[in-house]
Scaffold this motif. Structure first.
Motif, PDB file in Angstrom:
ATOM      1  N   MET A   1       0.827  -1.178   0.000  1.00 37.49           N
ATOM      2  CA  MET A   1       0.000   0.000   0.000  1.00 37.49           C
ATOM      3  C   MET A   1       0.871   1.240   0.000  1.00 37.49           C
ATOM      4  SD  MET A   1      -3.645   0.943   1.190  1.00 37.49           S
ATOM      5  CE  MET A   1      -4.513  -0.396   0.656  1.00 37.49           C
ATOM      6  N   GLU A   2       0.320   2.295  -0.398  1.00 42.05           N
ATOM      7  CA  GLU A   2       1.018   3.564  -0.540  1.00 42.05           C
ATOM      8  C   GLU A   2       1.340   4.211   0.807  1.00 42.05           C
ATOM      9  OE1 GLU A   2       1.580   5.207  -3.590  1.00 42.05           O
ATOM     10  OE2 GLU A   2       0.844   3.479  -4.675  1.00 42.05           O
ATOM     11  N   HIS A   3       2.331   5.070   0.787  1.00 37.70           N
ATOM     12  CA  HIS A   3       2.671   5.916   1.926  1.00 37.70           C
ATOM     13  C   HIS A   3       2.319   7.360   1.569  1.00 37.70           C
ATOM     14  CE1 HIS A   3       5.194   2.534   3.141  1.00 37.70           C
ATOM     15  NE2 HIS A   3       5.259   3.095   4.337  1.00 37.70           N
ATOM     16  N   ILE A   4       1.970   8.146   2.579  1.00 39.39           N
ATOM     17  CA  ILE A   4       1.832   9.582   2.400  1.00 39.39           C
ATOM     18  C   ILE A   4       2.694  10.245   3.464  1.00 39.39           C
ATOM     19  CG2 ILE A   4      -0.450   9.541   1.328  1.00 39.39           C
ATOM     20  CD1 ILE A   4      -1.657  10.269   4.012  1.00 39.39           C
ATOM     21  N   THR A   5       3.135  11.450   3.206  1.00 40.37           N
ATOM     22  CA  THR A   5       3.984  12.176   4.138  1.00 40.37           C
ATOM     23  C   THR A   5       3.136  13.214   4.855  1.00 40.37           C
ATOM     24  OG1 THR A   5       5.866  11.829   2.678  1.00 40.37           O
ATOM     25  CG2 THR A   5       6.080  13.545   4.341  1.00 40.37           C
ATOM     26  N   LEU A   6       3.124  13.137   6.190  1.00 39.03           N
ATOM     27  CA  LEU A   6       2.289  14.003   7.011  1.00 39.03           C
ATOM     28  C   LEU A   6       3.122  14.696   8.076  1.00 39.03           C
ATOM     29  CD1 LEU A   6      -0.673  11.513   7.525  1.00 39.03           C
ATOM     30  CD2 LEU A   6      -0.572  13.413   5.919  1.00 39.03           C
ATOM     31  N   LEU A   7       2.588  15.779   8.620  1.00 40.34           N
ATOM     32  CA  LEU A   7       3.252  16.516   9.693  1.00 40.34           C
ATOM     33  C   LEU A   7       3.147  15.739  11.005  1.00 40.34           C
ATOM     34  CD1 LEU A   7       1.782  20.064   8.971  1.00 40.34           C
ATOM     35  CD2 LEU A   7       4.060  19.240   8.386  1.00 40.34           C
ATOM     36  N   VAL A   8       4.230  15.726  11.780  1.00 39.10           N
ATOM     37  CA  VAL A   8       4.244  15.016  13.058  1.00 39.10           C
ATOM     38  C   VAL A   8       3.477  15.798  14.121  1.00 39.10           C
ATOM     39  CG1 VAL A   8       5.751  14.124  14.888  1.00 39.10           C
ATOM     40  CG2 VAL A   8       6.408  13.876  12.490  1.00 39.10           C
ATOM     41  N   ASP A   9       3.513  17.124  14.071  1.00 35.28           N
ATOM     42  CA  ASP A   9       2.723  17.952  14.979  1.00 35.28           C
ATOM     43  C   ASP A   9       1.966  18.989  14.150  1.00 35.28           C
ATOM     44  OD1 ASP A   9       5.124  19.327  14.371  1.00 35.28           O
ATOM     45  OD2 ASP A   9       4.775  20.677  16.057  1.00 35.28           O
ATOM     46  N   HIS A  10       0.954  19.604  14.740  1.00 37.22           N
ATOM     47  CA  HIS A  10       0.094  20.493  13.963  1.00 37.22           C
ATOM     48  C   HIS A  10       0.792  21.773  13.505  1.00 37.22           C
ATOM     49  CE1 HIS A  10      -0.534  22.215  17.973  1.00 37.22           C
ATOM     50  NE2 HIS A  10      -0.857  23.326  17.334  1.00 37.22           N
ATOM     51  N   LYS A  11       1.884  22.156  14.150  1.00 33.23           N
ATOM     52  CA  LYS A  11       2.609  23.355  13.731  1.00 33.23           C
ATOM     53  C   LYS A  11       3.714  23.048  12.733  1.00 33.23           C
ATOM     54  CE  LYS A  11       1.672  26.046  17.817  1.00 33.23           C
ATOM     55  NZ  LYS A  11       2.219  26.864  18.890  1.00 33.23           N
ATOM     56  N   GLY A  12       4.076  21.777  12.590  1.00 34.97           N
ATOM     57  CA  GLY A  12       5.111  21.388  11.649  1.00 34.97           C
ATOM     58  C   GLY A  12       6.523  21.561  12.180  1.00 34.97           C
ATOM     59  N   LYS A  13       6.671  21.828  13.476  1.00 40.95           N
ATOM     60  CA  LYS A  13       8.002  22.065  14.050  1.00 40.95           C
ATOM     61  C   LYS A  13       8.801  20.785  14.259  1.00 40.95           C
ATOM     62  CE  LYS A  13       6.754  26.386  16.041  1.00 40.95           C
ATOM     63  NZ  LYS A  13       7.228  27.436  16.865  1.00 40.95           N
ATOM     64  N   LYS A  14       8.136  19.643  14.297  1.00 42.12           N
ATOM     65  CA  LYS A  14       8.845  18.371  14.488  1.00 42.12           C
ATOM     66  C   LYS A  14       9.095  17.652  13.167  1.00 42.12           C
ATOM     67  CE  LYS A  14       7.143  17.645  19.148  1.00 42.12           C
ATOM     68  NZ  LYS A  14       6.375  16.780  20.032  1.00 42.12           N
ATOM     69  N   GLY A  15       8.748  18.294  12.072  1.00 41.63           N
ATOM     70  CA  GLY A  15       9.028  17.715  10.756  1.00 41.63           C
ATOM     71  C   GLY A  15       7.890  16.869  10.226  1.00 41.63           C
ATOM     72  N   VAL A  16       8.238  15.982   9.298  1.00 36.24           N
ATOM     73  CA  VAL A  16       7.266  15.127   8.629  1.00 36.24           C
ATOM     74  C   VAL A  16       7.654  13.664   8.807  1.00 36.24           C
ATOM     75  CG1 VAL A  16       6.619  16.866   6.924  1.00 36.24           C
ATOM     76  CG2 VAL A  16       8.485  15.296   6.429  1.00 36.24           C
ATOM     77  N   ALA A  17       6.694  12.781   8.549  1.00 33.58           N
ATOM     78  CA  ALA A  17       6.945  11.345   8.650  1.00 33.58           C
ATOM     79  C   ALA A  17       6.106  10.624   7.602  1.00 33.58           C
ATOM     80  CB  ALA A  17       6.584  10.832  10.037  1.00 33.58           C
ATOM     81  N   PRO A  18       6.637   9.537   7.022  1.00 30.43           N
ATOM     82  CA  PRO A  18       5.835   8.735   6.090  1.00 30.43           C
ATOM     83  C   PRO A  18       4.861   7.866   6.879  1.00 30.43           C
ATOM     84  CG  PRO A  18       8.004   7.781   6.327  1.00 30.43           C
ATOM     85  CD  PRO A  18       8.013   9.045   7.123  1.00 30.43           C
ATOM     86  N   VAL A  19       3.627   7.779   6.399  1.00 29.66           N
ATOM     87  CA  VAL A  19       2.583   6.994   7.065  1.00 29.66           C
ATOM     88  C   VAL A  19       1.909   6.114   6.015  1.00 29.66           C
ATOM     89  CG1 VAL A  19       0.421   7.118   8.376  1.00 29.66           C
ATOM     90  CG2 VAL A  19       2.184   8.852   8.728  1.00 29.66           C
ATOM     91  N   LYS A  20       1.763   4.831   6.309  1.00 33.83           N
ATOM     92  CA  LYS A  20       1.041   3.940   5.404  1.00 33.83           C
ATOM     93  C   LYS A  20      -0.440   4.275   5.430  1.00 33.83           C
ATOM     94  CE  LYS A  20       3.743  -0.294   5.680  1.00 33.83           C
ATOM     95  NZ  LYS A  20       3.666  -1.692   6.111  1.00 33.83           N
ATOM     96  N   ILE A  21      -1.050   4.292   4.279  1.00 34.81           N
ATOM     97  CA  ILE A  21      -2.483   4.570   4.203  1.00 34.81           C
ATOM     98  C   ILE A  21      -3.261   3.504   4.973  1.00 34.81           C
ATOM     99  CG2 ILE A  21      -4.469   4.706   2.635  1.00 34.81           C
ATOM    100  CD1 ILE A  21      -2.572   6.026   0.614  1.00 34.81           C
ATOM    101  N   ALA A  22      -2.818   2.261   4.917  1.00 29.95           N
ATOM    102  CA  ALA A  22      -3.506   1.175   5.610  1.00 29.95           C
ATOM    103  C   ALA A  22      -3.455   1.327   7.126  1.00 29.95           C
ATOM    104  CB  ALA A  22      -2.895  -0.164   5.206  1.00 29.95           C
TER     105      ALA A  22
END
Length: 132
Positions: A1-22
């Motif tokens: 399944m695909e991954h999407i890249t999302l913000l780790v916190d709502h302000k974006g100060k902790k960066g991004v992380a890949p998350v599996k859609i599943a």
């Protein structure tokens, strides 16, 4: 399944992380942050946009998400049980303190039941007599 890249916190100060859609249990629009929150069993991730937009993106990327109320969509494949009073979708088989759940409207509950029933019909094995 695909991954999407999302913000780790709502302000974006902790960066991004890949998350599996599943791995996404459900998503919900958080008005205070003006972002969509993506809930997994382990963490919550964020990104800008609308709930409708992200539901379409996830469905077009191989997921099966259903709108269950004005602010939330659930991953049909991850729902293990539901309740009617109040209307909730649960992502764990057994009840426990602090379990993850998503509230639903009556319409959303009915739509989710139809989607769950459709998945059940597809995955139900068809028995064919051996003497044919």
């Amino acid at each position: 399944m695909e991954h999407i890249t999302l913000l780790v916190d709502h302000k974006g100060k902790k960066g991004v992380a890949p998350v599996k859609i599943a791995d996404i249990l459900y998503l919900s629009y958080i008005r205070a942050y003006r972002k969509v929150a993506f809930y997994t069993a382990d963490a919550t991730y964020y990104f800008t946009g609308s709930k409708e937009y992200w539901t379409d993106v996830l469905n077009n990327s191989g997921g099966r998400f259903v709108d269950v109320d004005r602010n939330s969509s659930v991953n049909v494949a991850r729902v293990l049980r539901t309740s009617e009073t109040p209307y909730y979708a649960y992502f764990e088989r057994f009840r426990r303190v602090g379990e993850i759940k998503c509230s639903m409207s009556v319409r959303g509950f009915n739509d989710l039941q139809k989607a769950l029933h459709a998945v059940e019909q597809v995955t139900k094995p068809q028995f064919v007599p051996a003497y044919q």
